[in-house]
Design a protein around this motif. Structure first.
Motif, short mmCIF file in Angstrom:
data_model
loop_
_atom_site.label_atom_id
_atom_site.label_comp_id
_atom_site.label_asym_id
_atom_site.label_seq_id
_atom_site.Cartn_x
_atom_site.Cartn_y
_atom_site.Cartn_z
N THR A 32 5.73 -12.13 6.62
CA THR A 32 5.13 -11.10 5.77
C THR A 32 5.32 -11.43 4.31
OG1 THR A 32 5.49 -9.45 7.51
CG2 THR A 32 5.04 -8.62 5.29
N LEU A 36 2.36 -12.01 1.58
CA LEU A 36 2.30 -11.31 0.28
C LEU A 36 2.22 -12.32 -0.87
CD1 LEU A 36 4.83 -8.42 0.87
CD2 LEU A 36 2.47 -8.17 0.09
N SER A 54 -2.33 -2.58 -5.09
CA SER A 54 -3.44 -2.40 -4.14
C SER A 54 -4.20 -3.70 -3.92
CB SER A 54 -4.40 -1.31 -4.64
OG SER A 54 -3.74 -0.07 -4.69
N VAL A 57 -1.91 -5.94 -1.64
CA VAL A 57 -1.81 -5.51 -0.23
C VAL A 57 -3.14 -5.66 0.48
CG1 VAL A 57 0.18 -4.02 -0.63
CG2 VAL A 57 -2.11 -3.03 -0.71
N SER A 63 -0.04 -2.82 4.68
CA SER A 63 -0.08 -1.48 4.08
C SER A 63 0.72 -1.47 2.78
CB SER A 63 0.50 -0.46 5.06
OG SER A 63 1.89 -0.66 5.20
N ARG A 64 0.37 -0.52 1.94
CA ARG A 64 1.09 -0.37 0.67
C ARG A 64 2.57 -0.07 0.90
NH1 ARG A 64 -1.07 0.75 -4.60
NH2 ARG A 64 0.60 1.48 -5.94
N SER A 66 4.41 -1.07 3.26
CA SER A 66 5.06 -2.33 3.67
C SER A 66 5.37 -3.20 2.47
CB SER A 66 4.17 -3.10 4.65
OG SER A 66 4.08 -2.42 5.86
N PHE A 67 4.49 -3.18 1.46
CA PHE A 67 4.73 -3.95 0.24
C PHE A 67 6.10 -3.59 -0.33
CE2 PHE A 67 4.84 -4.20 -4.37
CZ PHE A 67 4.35 -5.47 -4.63
#
Length: 177
Positions: A32, A36, A54, A57, A63-64, A66-67
């Motif tokens: 992940t 990113l 935004s 992601v 998802s935001r 998760s960021f």
């Protein structure tokens, strides 16, 4: 009607730091984080500083919330991505020149590898052009190998420059590349 902005989710630590530290070795976390960083590299390379969380992601397909498990701000992902990019390439360069004694050949190999990577991956090149040399941490990463090779050239007599010119030679090489 005004749109309500959703506040960022709370981090899971008392200090408000992201849940997953950079050193977390679980495969899912590494994947992940890599997604990113790859997404950040693409969108920053294309849009410059006009990038939002935004944008990152969306490009990463996560998802935001998760960021926020990985980074607190878009600036954090920018810094992390830049440092990792330069460190990774410098590690590859160091490995490829380990058996090369001539400092000029070591530097030329490094230059060729940077140029090849930029040619093969324009988003990487754009990202580095926009942000690589603006970040003092990145300059520090770059200073781990190039000045060493300049110093070796100075000591061996290969480069006829004075000790006071090493920083200038570093700046000249990095600027030209």
């Amino acid at each position: 009607k005004s749109k309500r902005k959703t506040p960022p989710p709370r981090a899971d630590t008392d200090e408000g730091l992201p849940r997953y530290a950079a050193g977390d070795t679980s495969l899912q976390v590494q994947r992940t984080r890599a997604r990113l960083q790859e997404a950040a590299r693409r969108v920053f390379g294309r849009k410059g500083m006009a990038v939002s969380i935004s944008d990152v992601v969306e490009a990463a397909g996560i998802s935001r919330p998760s960021f926020y498990n990985y980074y607190s701000t878009v600036e954090q992902v920018l810094e992390s991505t830049t440092e990792d990019m330069v460190a990774e390439l410098n590690t590859q360069i160091d490995a490829s020149v380990r058996a090369v004694d001539d400092p000029a050949a070591r530097i030329a190999t490094g230059i060729r590898q940077y140029c090849k990577r930029a040619h093969d991956d324009p988003d990487w090149a754009n990202f580095l052009l926009h942000f690589g040399l603006l970040n003092p941490h990145i300059i520090e990463v770059m200073r781990r190998s190039l000045p060493r090779d300049i110093e070796l050239g100075l000591q061996s007599g290969r480069f006829p420059i004075g000790n006071d010119q090493v920083n200038g030679a570093f700046a000249l090489i990095v600027g030209r590349v």
